[in-house]
Design a protein around this motif. Structure first.
Motif, PDB file in Angstrom:
ATOM      1  N   THR A 144       0.846  -1.190   0.000  1.00 53.69           N
ATOM      2  CA  THR A 144       0.000   0.000   0.000  1.00 53.69           C
ATOM      3  C   THR A 144       0.884   1.243   0.000  1.00 53.69           C
ATOM      4  OG1 THR A 144      -0.116   0.136   2.430  1.00 53.69           O
ATOM      5  CG2 THR A 144      -1.829  -1.152   1.301  1.00 53.69           C
ATOM      6  N   THR A 196      -8.967   6.074  -3.936  1.00 53.21           N
ATOM      7  CA  THR A 196      -8.318   4.795  -3.650  1.00 53.21           C
ATOM      8  C   THR A 196      -8.362   3.938  -4.900  1.00 53.21           C
ATOM      9  OG1 THR A 196      -8.986   4.897  -1.325  1.00 53.21           O
ATOM     10  CG2 THR A 196      -8.301   2.744  -2.190  1.00 53.21           C
ATOM     11  N   LYS A 198      -7.157   0.253  -6.607  1.00 54.58           N
ATOM     12  CA  LYS A 198      -6.613  -1.092  -6.424  1.00 54.58           C
ATOM     13  C   LYS A 198      -5.891  -1.496  -7.706  1.00 54.58           C
ATOM     14  CE  LYS A 198     -10.099  -2.552  -3.081  1.00 54.58           C
ATOM     15  NZ  LYS A 198     -11.164  -3.558  -2.769  1.00 54.58           N
ATOM     16  N   MET A 208      -2.349  -1.195  -3.312  1.00 54.82           N
ATOM     17  CA  MET A 208      -3.384  -0.195  -3.111  1.00 54.82           C
ATOM     18  C   MET A 208      -2.738   1.178  -3.024  1.00 54.82           C
ATOM     19  SD  MET A 208      -6.368   0.071  -0.200  1.00 54.82           S
ATOM     20  CE  MET A 208      -7.096  -1.458  -0.741  1.00 54.82           C
TER      21      MET A 208
END
Length: 366
Positions: A144, A196, A198, A208
């Motif tokens: 992330t 956000t 993915k 992410m």
């Protein structure tokens, strides 16, 4: 000497003037001399440099270079204006807000024999260099990257674009990425947004990426990269470089202007562009790094080859049952899974001989 004008007098524009007034001794940046700056505001003289109009800048014969330091949405029109006037251009990252416009500008620069240079100081930071060293050789399992920062100023684009520098980090660190899903939260009344996305790597490992901006949010990058051997949760600290980021970029740009790009730079550029050159209609692809050279010239002296996988008996000079073809440049596979014979036949008359009756993967240099 090459006369330069700076377009836009925010922080980046101010630093560009500062660095041209005091270039690194012995560097190509000494070949640049600032002749003026352009701003929508009436600012008078800045750092001893006079404010001039766009009309004056494009018409003056002693101005050869333009530095575009405006908000993102103004980049395209300013680049086009100065290229059409016969001026070299250095533009702050990102160059444009869409791919089509960027290709048109690269084409325009090449047609006019001009340098178009896109600054990307994110990839020149010591922190980035350190984290790249940290992840080298490691196999990512998941990760992330969460960026936070102040409210985005008008004219700088949508969230995915204002944060494209972070996306570039991820691509540079982990290779080609694809998007599997994305969401965005916005509160326009409070100038807040959170995007956000993915992503997944070519090995289907999840990443992410989050961009969260709003008043009062501290600027920072929070990471969590889990590898097969360890987990990285902090960007490694690194001492400040001896040469400033904008000065490093100024040296790169001015080296292009005075023709000091090395053959290694040309080879690297050719390797990077080759997959796109092969996949797309060649009439739509242009080499603009290095400036003014065609793909053939840039690749002069390079080893380029095909890896062709086939099976069955070799009844002709060229195998018919091909299950995979890859293009190899300087011992690096740059494109693969080419099963269409039209790619294979572009080999200047060279053919592949291999053992019959068994699957084979062989190399041919062209």
């Amino acid at each position: 000497m090459l006369g330069a004008v700076v377009v836009g007098m925010g922080t980046a524009g101010w630093v560009r003037i500062r660095d041209m007034l005091a270039p690194l001794p012995g560097s190509p940046a000494e070949k640049l001399t600032v002749k003026g700056f352009i701003s929508r505001r009436s600012l008078g003289t800045q750092q001893g440099v006079s404010q001039i109009s766009v009309e004056e800048a494009v018409n003056r014969e002693d101005i050869h270079v333009a530095f575009i330091c405006t908000e993102n949405e103004s980049h395209e029109v300013n680049i086009r204006t100065f290229l059409q006037a016969g001026k070299h251009v250095c533009v702050e990252y990102p160059m444009t807000l869409n791919y089509k416009a960027a290709v048109e500008l690269w084409d325009l620069a090449q047609e006019k024999g001009l340098i178009l240079h896109e600054e990307h100081i994110e990839l020149l930071t010591e922190n980035y260099k350190e984290i790249k060293r940290e992840v080298e050789g490691k196999v990512l399992q998941e990760g992330t990257l969460h960026f936070t920062g102040g409210a985005v100023k008008p004219g700088f684009g949508f969230p995915a674009f204002t944060g494209i520098a972070r996306l570039t980090w991820l691509v540079e660190l982990f290779g080609e990425l694809s998007v599997t899903a994305a969401t965005i939260e916005e509160d326009s009344g409070n100038n807040y947004s959170k995007m956000t996305a993915k992503l997944k790597t070519s090995e289907n490992k999840p990443l992410m990426w989050t961009e969260e901006c709003g008043p009062g949010l501290p600027r920072g990058r929070n990471i969590n990269f889990r590898f097969d051997s360890c987990t990285l949760t902090e960007i490694p600290s690194a001492p400040k470089g001896a040469v400033g980021l904008f000065m490093q970029d100024l040296i790169h740009f001015s080296a292009k202007l005075v023709g000091q790009d090395t053959n290694q730079n040309r080879r690297t550029a050719a390797i990077l562009v080759l997959p796109h050159y092969l996949r797309e209609n060649p009439s739509n692809i242009r080499m603009c790094e290095p400036h003014g050279e065609t793909l053939d010239v840039a690749m002069n002296g390079m080893q380029v080859g095909l890896l062709i996988g086939h099976e069955g008996v070799l009844d002709d000079a060229f195998p018919l049952q091909i299950f995979n073809v890859a293009v190899v440049v300087e011992e690096k596979i740059v494109i693969y899974n080419l099963r269409d014979g039209k790619w294979v036949c572009h080999t200047n008359g060279h053919y592949l001989l291999c053992k019959s009756g068994i699957p084979a993967l062989h190399e041919i240099l062209i």
